[in-house]
Every structure is written in C-alpha cells, then in structure tokens.
Scaffold this active site. Structure first.
Site, PDB file in Angstrom:
ATOM      1  N   GLU A 156       0.838  -1.190   0.000  1.00 28.67           N
ATOM      2  CA  GLU A 156       0.000   0.000   0.000  1.00 28.67           C
ATOM      3  C   GLU A 156       0.881   1.251   0.000  1.00 28.67           C
ATOM      4  O   GLU A 156       1.857   1.289   0.750  1.00 28.67           O
ATOM      5  CB  GLU A 156      -0.924   0.033   1.231  1.00 28.67           C
ATOM      6  CG  GLU A 156      -2.041   1.058   1.078  1.00 28.67           C
ATOM      7  CD  GLU A 156      -3.001   1.089   2.269  1.00 28.67           C
ATOM      8  OE1 GLU A 156      -2.608   0.686   3.374  1.00 28.67           O
ATOM      9  OE2 GLU A 156      -4.136   1.535   2.073  1.00 28.67           O
ATOM     10  N   ALA A 289       1.891  -0.840  10.973  1.00 32.02           N
ATOM     11  CA  ALA A 289       1.371  -2.158  10.652  1.00 32.02           C
ATOM     12  C   ALA A 289       0.575  -2.067   9.358  1.00 32.02           C
ATOM     13  O   ALA A 289       0.157  -0.994   8.963  1.00 32.02           O
ATOM     14  CB  ALA A 289       0.476  -2.646  11.782  1.00 32.02           C
ATOM     15  N   GLU A 324      -5.870  -3.040  12.628  1.00 33.33           N
ATOM     16  CA  GLU A 324      -5.568  -3.823  11.411  1.00 33.33           C
ATOM     17  C   GLU A 324      -6.639  -4.877  11.158  1.00 33.33           C
ATOM     18  O   GLU A 324      -6.964  -5.189  10.015  1.00 33.33           O
ATOM     19  CB  GLU A 324      -4.188  -4.473  11.512  1.00 33.33           C
ATOM     20  CG  GLU A 324      -3.036  -3.482  11.728  1.00 33.33           C
ATOM     21  CD  GLU A 324      -3.015  -2.345  10.730  1.00 33.33           C
ATOM     22  OE1 GLU A 324      -3.405  -2.554   9.562  1.00 33.33           O
ATOM     23  OE2 GLU A 324      -2.625  -1.227  11.125  1.00 33.33           O
TER      24      GLU A 324
HETATM   25 ZN    ZN Z   1      -5.196   1.492   8.868  1.00 31.88          ZN
END
Ligand code: ZN
Length: 874
Positions: A156, A289, A324
């Site tokens: 990402e 994360a 997450e």
């Molecule tokens: Zn996030």
C-alpha cells in the site's frame, strides 16, 4: 421552540424522501484511476525467485484477463521491471514498452484482441528494495546475536507493481496465486495457506492457495528464518510469526487476535472469510502495521511483548491489532473504490479499534485516552490551511499523502463516534452490517456508506454528515443562556468555524449533533443544531451545563461568562468526560485569544486532588506549554512554581508507589505527574528519581517497566557527564526495540549542551542497530525540545539518512510536521526555505499547514507570556 431528542430525529427524518438504492453493485468502470478499464484482470499466477544476496527478483506471471472491448493495446503498472517472452494466448505480442516514469507497461498486439477471456503471460526481472516499498529486504540482529535478513512486502498504496507487474489500483480486484522459491531452511507466509512445497537441493518452492478477489495492495509475502506460535479457533488457523527465537513473545498477540476476531465476526454480522489469519512481527523496517488480508504485518515492537514491556506497550499492541483487524472487513472485504475515499478505510478502522479496545479493557479508559488524539486533530483542523477528510487524489504521491494521521485517522474516527452516538449504536451497527453485506468482495464509496446508514436510520444521514467529511474545519458553538423569573434556563446557539487564527472566508457551517446535559448527572439530550440562533431548554440557571456531554463531539463550545462561572464553581461535580471537554475547549479558546488565561487556570485549579487521568494530562500539557514559552522571560520561575503547586495535590494523593487495586490509567497519571514535576524543577521529585535510578543501575528490576521512561527522563534532564555515561550504558545493553526506544529516548532529554551534542552522536552511531534505524529521526526530533539549533543542524546535515526509513510518509513528515518541531528557535523563513526545497512542489499545501502552525505558535507565545506574567500566581 422546544426540541426533544426524539423530535429532533423525527424532524430530520421528515426531510428524508424514500429509501436509497444503496446496494447498487459497484462497477469497476465507475472508479476513478489512471489505467484504462477495457481490460480487467481476473486472476494472477505469480512465481517469484528472489535472490537476497543479489537483491534481484526473477519472476514468471500469467494473468487471466477479461477484455471488455476489442483493443490492440493492454496497459498495466510496472516499476523497475524488464519483461520478456510476453505472450497473449500463447502467441508472441508485437511490442512491449515499459515506462518507469509513468510506472506503466504497454503491450501492443498485431491484430485486435476480441471481447472475452484471454491469458497474458511473461517472464520478468525486478528488484528487491531496501526500503518498505514492494518486496524489500530487512536486515536484523537475531536474539542470539547473529546477523540475519528477511524478505517481506509493503504494497500500500501503489507498490505491488514493484514486486510484480499488475493492475495496481484498488478497483481491479482479482485472485492471486503466489509461488516463491527461497532457501530451503526459510519459512514463508502469504495471504493464504500453503498448498504445495517442493524442495530441490538448497531451494524450496512454496505455492499458496489462490486468494479471493482482492486489490493488489493487499498482497503479502514474508520469507526468512521465522517461526510461529499458533492456535485454531472456530475453524480459523491463527499464527503469530517472528524472527526465530522471539515467537514466544507473540503469546499475548495470539490471544488478542482470537478475542478481536470473535468480536468483529459478531459486530459486522459477516464471518471472517479466509481460512487463516497470520500476524507477522517484522524487525525494524516499516513503521506501524499493514492489514494485508490474512497476513497482517507489524513492526515487531507493536506485536511482541516481553517482561520489559510496559502497560503502554500492551495497550498499543491491542489497539493496533484491533485497527488492522477492522481492516480485514473495512478495507479488505470491502475496499474503497479509489484513494480519495481512503478515509473509509482509516477512519473506520481507527474508530472500530478504539471501540473494541474500550470494550475489552474498560479499566484502560480508552476513550479518555483517545481524547488526546482528538485534540491533536482539532489543533490541526483549526488551521485556515486544513483540508477535508475526503480529498481528491490523482497520482501516486497524493495517494501516499492522503494518509494524514490527524485528519484521515483521528478526525475521521471522532466524526464516526459522534454520529454513532447521534444515531444510536444499534442503528449505526445495523447500517454497517448492511453496507458490508452489500459490498462484500467488492468496492464502495463514501455515499454507499451514508446510504446504508440512511436506510438503517430512516433519515438522510448523508445530508448531515457531508459537511463534516467534505469541508475542512469544525464549528465553535457559542452558548448564550437566559433565565426566566423562576430560574429556568433557555440557551441560544450559534456557530462559526473555529480557527486558531484568521477568519473563515468561506463562512462554513455544519449540522452539529449536540449532546446537552443540564445538571451534573442528568442524561444528555440530543439536539441537532441546524439554524442560527436556534434555542433549546437547558435546565436551571444554577446547574452546570455541557453542550458536549460525554466529550463525544468534534466541535468546541464557548459558554457565556455566567454559564462558565457556574460550571467552574461546580467543576468538581461534573462527569469526567464533561470536565475534559470543558478543559479542552477553554484551553483552545485561550490559545486562539477568544477567552483569557485566568478562565482556563481557574478550571485547572478547581481539579484539586481529583485523579482523572485525561484531565490532568490536558492540564499538564497546557502548563508545560506556557512554561516552555516563558523560558528566558523574567516571569519564568514564578510560573514554574505556580505550575508545580497545581500538579502537587494529585501527586501527593497518588504517592510514588503503585497500590494493588490501581487501574492502568492511574499508574499512567502517576508517571505523567512525576515527569512533569521533574521537568518543572520539583526538587523532591528530582532527588527521588535519582535515588531510584541508582538502584536501577545495579538491578533493573528496581524500577518497573511502566515507570522507567519517566524516571530515566528526569535523571537525563539534570545529568552530569558521569550520570550521562551511566544512562548511555543502560541504553547500549538494551535487548529489543521496546528497550531501545525507552532508553535512547530518555537520553535525548538531556539539558546540558555539551552532553546534548554527545546525544546526537549516539543517535547517529551504529550503537543503535539497523532494525531500529527509524528511531534515529525520532531521537533527533526529541532533542529539538531543549536544543533547537543543534537538532536543526544535525537534522539538515543528515536528513537523507534520517528520512530513509520513512519511504512511505517521509515527504508528509517533512512538509507538514517538521516545521512544527523547530518553531521556537529557528527563524520561520529559514525553516520554510529548507522545507520547500526538499519536498516535491505539489506538496505546497502541506508546507503551508506546517508553516501556519509555526507562525501561530510564535504569536501565541507572545500572548501567553504576557498573560502568564500578568496572572496573579497566588
Ligand atoms: Zn489502517
């Protein structure tokens, strides 16, 4: 007019005509993006052979495509890859052109490809990265002191294309079947379970099951000398992976992940759809994360907990896991159509994580803790240069910049919480369930979410919320009370945009969901503020009043003088949340010059011995801010003495030693008070901290992990050369990143200028191991508090190295956050010139935000010093 909460809902509902067709299926053609939509990937088969020594990737790829209109060109993303043997349906293509500037490959075919299913295949050569972009190598030192390297991924927003050529935009959901060939002694983790492993001499090829249809930014692969602890629960395989020898430190994370998954299965009303969920601790490397579907990666100190971990480390682990894991639904199962709706991912996951953390750990008082983040977001959003939660995104840099922690995460979280309270938690949850069910394995937009919530609540929620996500800023609600002859109070409400400085040229307004509590204990009444000079009943004039009961709102309140005086007089009776809201708002009103410093200090002084943690954090922050501004002014010592007097009563109440039945937030408050009193020069606290440190040097168990940071920091602040040497030795013996961070951060509190210079040398030295590289920037920034010139100089001289670990958000850090670290000692023009020269030109608006804060802080300092000097400290 009298508005009751029920009536206000009915009034709002009456404006709503008909149920929306929120479940209209998502079509990839509707998504913004750069790639043409005439060719859509259905499934990928990707085989990679990474060579960690040569830092290269050999790959082979086969992609099943849907061609939607006849074409002679096929275009997709690639970066730093060379394609060869490119074939469509087994036949060589006419031409292949890769353009790394545009991050595109264009394949040309001799005759038009017909509508229907086709297969594109090719081999390619690519690169292993050194930073968290695509497939990257992370060097580390193992628990037994050996040098190691592991390979892992961070895709990402737009870096899957660096590992394998692909349609690298979130709307192109497809199945991914991954195979990887690595040294036979390595273990591998990916999104899905292993289906096959073939060993050939020193190498092994591992093939994973195909994923469900998902975006490319969620693909994950980790390979190295890693090991797991595991559990099976309700048919799902859970694993926590770490560098071999540290996996047992994942025990708490393994328990957390099962609790959270069960809670989310229930909340979303949609069972986690993958057969397994791994959590992977990556040493150093990328910060934070990443929610890869079925294979979440974490910076290791966020996932691994040892005897050295503090309660804060445990809290952070739980809340980051909860964040997450919320993405496994909101982000992974349902993905935003394009990066301008990234808030759908991030605000939602932040809000859900706070809700889940509060649910499972009520004694952490998590929402009070989150109030600090909300205040931070409001500080950022009170700038004239702030931006809206929803932002237009056209390219890769803007996609990366849209992850603004204050607005995309914290403001978005607060807005969702405010509207959950407005609709009621059950109605809100029902809307979320419908949204997830309607868009599972697909993409969605903000309006899809509003439509689902509208259908659940039978009112046009989009019309109310749009003002909060589509425009920057938030309102200041002014409250004017009038009393009738019998003492019954009516309030008249008005709003304007709250700015720390300047005026709102846009004349913005909001539909504000107020929670009005008249009296200390009454249940709040919900009122939607939609009109100027709207009035509402508000109990009796001699009762305290809050129009932000529960501190649920993302707005500020300015009470008239008489109402504020009543609230100040009754401050001790108010609910903790209402006191917090009042402290937050009154301080912001002082900062912006709307109200005077004594109005705030009267509230702080009214706290007495009460030990509400967030309230005291807020007060300690405000007092520290004034004390910092006062440095070098004649009034400094008098103000510091005053601040010590305000903070001593709660500290005397708590004492130095923890009591058996204390909740974690009380322990947290004790540390804050110790640290602030030490910082303010309290002799008793400094002496005791030194005594405890002397015992700690002989035996680390003399100070429990929770108290080490604050005590060591005080010792460092007043350290001579010999003490500094002891602190340095403690840091050099640190065993993991949790300890590195705690001990090296303490060193940076040093006040002596010569020792500060030594501290900068330590921050840059190999004494800090490779996996903690990202810590260096933080350390140099921490030194800025006491040593502006030195820190600025060291930062500038080493900026490339310090920023290297922040491959993803480095430009945002420099443009928006760096200026704020140096406002007090470096001329604004010098900061601005340097920053503008070191970030891409299109980040101008981010620099404007950073510089607006610099100029505001300078003006504020001037105001606060005069106000503090004029204040009667007795
Ligand atoms: Zn996030």
């Amino acid at each position: 007019m009298k508005i009751t909460p029920r009536l206000s809902l009915i009034l709002a509902a009456s404006a709503f005509t008909g149920a929306p067709a929120f479940a209209t299926p998502f079509s990839v053609s509707d998504a913004p993006g750069r790639l043409p939509k005439n060719v859509i990937p259905e499934s990928y088969s990707v085989t990679v052979e990474p060579d960690a020594a040569a830092m290269t990737i050999k790959g082979r790829e086969s992609i099943v495509l849907q061609v939607r209109s006849a074409t002679t060109t096929i275009q997709f993303n690639s970066l730093n890859e060379t394609l060869s043997d490119v074939r469509l349906d087994g036949k060589a293509v006419l031409k292949v052109a890769s353009d790394d500037d545009a991050q595109l490959t264009t394949v040309t075919i001799a005759s038009p490809v017909t509508v229907g299913t086709h297969t594109l295949s090719f081999s390619y050569a690519g690169k292993i990265e050194t930073q968290p972009h695509g497939l990257f190598a992370q060097p580390y030192v193992s628990p037994d002191g050996k040098q190691g390297v592991l390979l892992t991924t961070q895709m990402e927003s737009t870096d899957a294309r660096r590992m394998f050529p692909c349609w690298d935009e979130p709307a192109f959901r497809a199945k991914f079947r991954l195979s990887a060939t690595v040294p036979a002694e390595w273990s591998l983790v990916s999104n899905m379970p292993v289906v096959k492993r073939v060993v050939k001499a020193k190498l092994a090829t591992t093939t994973f099951e195909a994923t469900p249809r998902m975006p490319s930014y969620l693909v994950e692969l980790t390979a190295g000398e890693i090991a797991e602890i595991s559990a099976k629960n309700e048919g799902i395989d859970f694993g926590v992976w770490a560098v071999k020898g540290r996996e047992k430190e994942g025990a708490i994370a393994l328990a957390n992940v099962q609790t959270i998954l069960a809670d989310y299965n229930d909340y979303f009303g949609y069972k986690f759809p993958l057969p397994k969920l791994d959590s992977i601790a990556i040493p150093g490397g990328f910060q934070g994360a990443m929610e890869n579907w079925g294979a979440i990666t974490y910076n290791d100190q966020l996932l691994l907990l040892s005897a050295a971990s503090s309660i804060k480390n445990r809290q952070e682990a739980y809340s980051v896991q909860a964040h997450e894991m919320a993405h496994q639904w909101n982000g992974d199962l349902v993905t935003m159509a394009w990066w301008d709706d990234i808030w759908l991912n991030e605000s939602f996951a932040s809000w859900m994580a706070a809700k889940e953390t509060d649910r499972r750990h009520p004694d952490w008082k998590w929402w009070e803790d989150q109030d600090a983040d909300k205040e931070d977001a409001m500080g950022a959003d009170a700038r004239a240069t702030s931006h809206s939660i929803q932002q237009h995104v056209t390219n890769e840099l803007q996609a990366a910049n849209s992850f603004d922690p204050q607005i995309t995460y914290s403001k978005g979280q607060a807005i969702l919480r405010m509207f959950e309270a407005y609709l009621g938690p059950d109605v809100f949850r029902d809307g979320i369930r419908e949204y997830i069910k309607a868009f599972a394995f697909s993409n969605a937009t903000t309006s899809n979410l509003w439509n689902a919530l509208s259908a659940a609540s039978k009112q046009d929620i989009g019309a109310i919320v749009a003002g909060w996500t589509e425009q920057a800023g938030f309102p200041l609600v002014s409250v004017a009370a009038s009393c009738d002859a019998t003492g019954v109070r009516t309030i008249t409400l008005s709003q304007q945009r709250f700015l720390l400085q300047g005026i709102d040229a846009a004349n913005s307004s909001w539909k504000v969901p107020l929670q009005i509590r008249a009296g200390a204990d009454a249940a709040p009444q919900a009122v939607l503020l939609t009109q100027d000079k709207q009035s509402a009943p508000a109990g009796r004039c001699d009762e305290p009043l809050s129009v932000n009961a529960g501190a649920l709102g993302f707005y500020r309140t300015h009470y008239d003088a008489a109402t504020l005086a009543t609230d100040t007089k009754n401050f001790g009776m108010l609910k903790d949340t209402d006191r917090i809201a009042l402290l937050d708002d009154q301080w912001a009103l002082v900062e912006s010059g709307v109200d005077t410093l004594p109005t705030y200090l009267a509230l702080a002084g009214a706290m007495g011995k009460d030990v509400d943690t967030r309230a005291w954090h807020q007060i300690a922050h405000a007092l520290a801010s004034i004390e910092y501004d006062e440095r070098g002014s004649p009034g400094h010592e008098a103000f510091a003495a005053y601040a010590r007097n305000v903070l001593r009563p709660p500290f005397e109440q708590l004492g130095w030693s923890a009591k058996a039945d204390e909740t974690p937030d009380v322990q947290d408050l004790r540390q804050t008070l110790i640290q602030e009193l030490g910082s303010l020069g309290d002799e008793g606290v400094i002496d005791e901290a030194r005594k405890r440190f002397a015992a700690f040097v002989k035996d680390h168990s003399a100070i429990p992990p929770d108290y080490q940071a604050s005590i060591l920091k005080i010792v460092a602040q007043y350290a001579d050369a010999a003490t500094f040497e002891q602190l340095r030795a403690v840091a050099a013996a640190a065993k993991d990143e949790t300890e590195f961070r705690r001990y090296y951060s303490a060193l940076m509190a040093v006040r002596d200028p010569a020792l500060a210079k030594e501290a900068t040398e330590i921050a840059l030295s190999p004494q800090i191991p490779a996996q903690a590289d990202a810590l260096r920037l933080e350390l140099i920034a921490q030194l800025a508090g006491e040593h502006q010139q030195l820190s600025w100089q060291v930062f500038r001289d080493n900026n490339e190295r310090l920023l290297k670990p922040f491959a993803f958000d480095g430009p945002l850090i420099v443009a928006q956050y760096l200026p704020q670290a140096y406002w007090s000692g470096i001329p604004a023009a010098e900061i601005e010139a340097w920053v503008r020269a070191h970030v891409p030109k299109e980040m101008g608006p981010n620099v404007d935000r950073g510089m607006e804060t610099v100029r505001f802080r300078l003006a504020e300092k001037d105001r606060l010093v005069r106000a503090a000097d004029a204040f009667d400290h007795q």
